[in-house]
Enzyme design. Structure first.
Site, mmCIF file in Angstrom:
data_model
loop_
_atom_site.group_PDB
_atom_site.id
_atom_site.type_symbol
_atom_site.label_atom_id
_atom_site.label_comp_id
_atom_site.label_asym_id
_atom_site.label_seq_id
_atom_site.Cartn_x
_atom_site.Cartn_y
_atom_site.Cartn_z
ATOM 1 N N ASP A 1 4.123 40.818 -10.808
ATOM 2 C CA ASP A 1 4.573 39.558 -11.703
ATOM 3 C C ASP A 1 5.157 40.770 -12.748
ATOM 4 O OD1 ASP A 1 2.745 38.544 -13.263
ATOM 5 O OD2 ASP A 1 4.056 37.083 -13.454
ATOM 6 N N ASP B 1 4.094 40.588 -15.393
ATOM 7 C CA ASP B 1 4.018 39.961 -17.099
ATOM 8 C C ASP B 1 2.589 40.788 -17.294
ATOM 9 O OD1 ASP B 1 2.060 38.921 -15.960
ATOM 10 O OD2 ASP B 1 2.868 36.365 -16.466
ATOM 11 N N SER C 1 1.650 35.409 -10.707
ATOM 12 C CA SER C 1 1.173 36.120 -11.185
ATOM 13 C C SER C 1 0.140 37.674 -10.352
ATOM 14 C CB SER C 1 0.618 36.122 -13.012
ATOM 15 O OG SER C 1 0.239 36.693 -12.976
ATOM 16 N N ASP D 1 0.817 44.107 -13.015
ATOM 17 C CA ASP D 1 0.605 43.372 -11.884
ATOM 18 C C ASP D 1 2.078 42.694 -11.551
ATOM 19 O OD1 ASP D 1 1.529 41.578 -13.923
ATOM 20 O OD2 ASP D 1 0.864 39.722 -13.739
#
Length: 598
Positions: A338, A340, A174, A336
């Site tokens: 990734d 999410d 992440s 961010d």
């Protein structure tokens, strides 16, 4: 191998421990299937045998413990040894997870053979780890579908439900620092594509340890796995765009409010994997074409323009703000790495650089309000009873509860983590203050920065069409729900044990007041039945409607304190002023209370 020197009794014990550590690292290096981490382990061993203190310390950090598998899966630094993310740890984890899924199938809890979809982002080694996971799980007898290229976490979460598979694996860390990676797990079937929760995490962890008892070279591997085509991404774009369009504010003739209003949007992927899919969703939804931050649009696991690839961090939005000033943008959208999580920033006269980022709580309030209105309108069109739930984590602002009360909806506060938020029954919307938003639970059962950003862009466009900005919309929220102010106090301590000890002192010496604010109710979430699982969180509700939450960090030597205040007297400006003044006073009083305990 013992170091060639004479030692005393105390030193002998230390030497024996070092010898054991070296022997453990030697066995690991001999079994390592990765040339780079084997070479790194070998280098550490050579220097440790020579007595180099830094190498001994690093060897201990890498080999004296094991990276714990929990409800968030795995996450840690890249490197050799069981305490780091590497091909051996990923292979062992995949073998353990495969054993868990096979046992689930044997018990009739999923299809047989079980199936898994595996996704990965653009971090260092994510593609390598994803392939290892695919080969190990296929070798164990699990049907494996590997996504064809690096992509966002929400796409993998979507694929679990879209494909109807037993589970999902996403290789990502992440928004962690560049040299980190991780292994995130979802379950299908009755879990509905949500992240794992107890007791599944403990069962998987047990099976990983069993797998780790044998050399990784003995694991069965197979290249007989499927590689998905573009159908999954296309379906995600179609479903997400349809959900967004259904929620756009339209008149009785179906004309979308603001559709002819010019809007300039700057977008940054933060060197992550969100740009392509996000722009496809925006285009399919009829949202404005975005201006990308060119230096950050291509995936790059080294994150060359940011020290910490998290939109919350100071400096992370500097390039986006520069681009926004150049284009006179109405809105900055930041994902961010990734994709999410979502951050947005809009023009503000008092902000350095001309743009101020909304807090997670502010955006959570606005998106939750929007989701409630959207669901209410949909129920009216279908001539159905309006019902459902709004949810946030317990350390997020209670403002969402005021929205739920206004609309007659159920409201839930969960433990931290979207694994809990996504499982709230009849969920309409969920969020966490750390920039996570679940705006369309029927599409994805995890936080999704792409769908949330579509809602945010539409919301700003609608505001502009009405002649107001986001700050004006927040004022309208304050008039309707009252004004909520929030902040976080973080006390850095010498160790995680010290943080836990300070939390215990608070529990043993419970406050009766913070300054003039009397504690009316206390909740200790270690008591069974007060939370999904007993948790080291203390909650104090105060006489003026304020709230104090105290918990030690689970990953760092910190005690975290979350403060919330509220005012519903006067107009929006008066309410905001009163709540912020109360927040400043409460922070001073809470710090004074904690200082006396240290």
């Amino acid at each position: 191998m013992a170091l060639p020197r004479h030692v005393g009794k105390g030193e002998m014990v230390e030497q024996e421990q070092l010898d054991q550590l070296i022997a453990h690292a030697e066995r690991w290096a001999a079994d390592d299937i990765d040339d780079l981490t084997r070479a790194e382990a070998t280098r550490l061993l050579e220097h440790a045998r020579e007595g180099d203190e830094a190498s001994i310390a690093e060897l201990e950090a890498c080999f004296s413990d094991r990276l714990a598998f929990g409800t968030a899966g795995l996450r840690g630094k890249l490197g050799p040894g069981p305490s780091r993310m590497n091909r051996i740890v990923v292979s062992q984890t995949s073998a353990g997870f495969a054993a868990f899924l096979l046992a689930r199938a044997a018990a009739g809890e999923t299809t047989s053979p079980p199936s898994v979809v595996i996704g990965y982002d653009a971090r260092v080694n994510s593609d390598v780890f994803a392939k290892d996971a695919a080969e190990i799980m296929a070798g164990a007898g699990v049907r494996v579908i590997l996504l064809p290229q690096a992509g966002p976490t929400p796409l993998t979460a979507f694929a679990v439900r879209h494909l109807g598979v037993s589970a999902g694996v996403m290789v990502t860390a992440s928004h962690n620092p560049p040299r980190d990676n991780g292994y995130k797990v979802y379950l299908g079937d009755s879990d509905g594509g949500s992240q794992i929760v107890p007791p599944a995490d403990a069962d998987i962890a047990k099976r990983i340890l069993e797998a780790a008892s044998q050399p990784v070279s003995e694991f069965a591997r197979s290249d007989k796995y499927e590689v998905a085509d573009e159908e999954i991404a296309n379906a995600y774009v179609q479903r997400t765009a349809a959900a967004l369009v259904a929620g756009f504010d339209a008149d009785k003739d179906g004309a979308v409010l603001g559709s002819d209003t010019p809007l300039t949007v700057v977008y940054t992927a933060m060197h992550g994997v969100g740009a392509e899919l996000a722009q496809r969703v925006f285009l399919a939804s009829g949202l404005p074409k975005v201006t990308v931050v060119a230096e950050q649009v291509e995936p790059d696991g080294n994150f060359p323009t940011v020290d910490f690839p998290n939109p919350e961090e100071p400096g992370a939005l500097d390039l986006a703000i520069r681009t926004a000033n150049e284009t006179e943008a109405d809105l900055i959208v930041a994902h961010d790495p990734d994709a999410d999580r979502l951050a947005i920033a809009v023009p503000h006269p008092d902000a350095e650089g001309g743009y101020r980022r909304l807090t997670g709580n502010e955006l959570g309030l606005l998106l939750g309000w929007r989701a409630a209105e959207r669901a209410q309108q949909a129920a009216e069109l279908r001539n159905e009873e309006f019902s459902g739930s709004l949810a946030c984590t317990i350390v997020s602002s209670p403002a969402l509860g005021a929205v739920a009360r206004e609309f007659g909806l159920d409201y839930a506060e969960t433990l931290s983590g979207f694994k809990w938020v996504s499982r709230v029954p009849n969920l309409i919307f969920g969020f966490e203050e750390a920039l996570g938003y679940l705006t369309h639970p029927d599409v994805v059962r995890d936080k999704d920065g792409i769908s949330a950003s579509g809602d945010a862009i539409a919301m700003v466009r609608e505001c502009k069409a009405r002649g107001i900005d986001i700050w004006g919309l927040l004022d309208e929220a304050a008039e309707l729900f009252g004004h909520f102010s929030s902040t976080q106090v973080t006390l850095r301590l010498d160790s995680m044990a010290a943080a836990a000890d300070l939390s215990s002192k608070v529990r043993d010496t419970p406050p009766t007041s913070f300054g003039v604010r009397v504690v009316e109710t206390t909740q200790d979430l270690l008591e069974p039945g007060l939370a999904e699982i007993p948790s080291n969180v203390l909650r104090y509700d105060l006489s003026d409607g304020s709230r104090v939450m105290i918990r030690p960090s689970g990953t760092e030597p910190k005690l975290k304190v979350y403060l919330d205040t509220f005012s519903d007297r006067g107009n929006a400006a008066a309410r905001r002023s009163a709540a912020e003044s109360a927040l400043a006073e409460l922070e001073t009083d809470v710090r004074s209370f904690l200082d006396k305990l240290q």
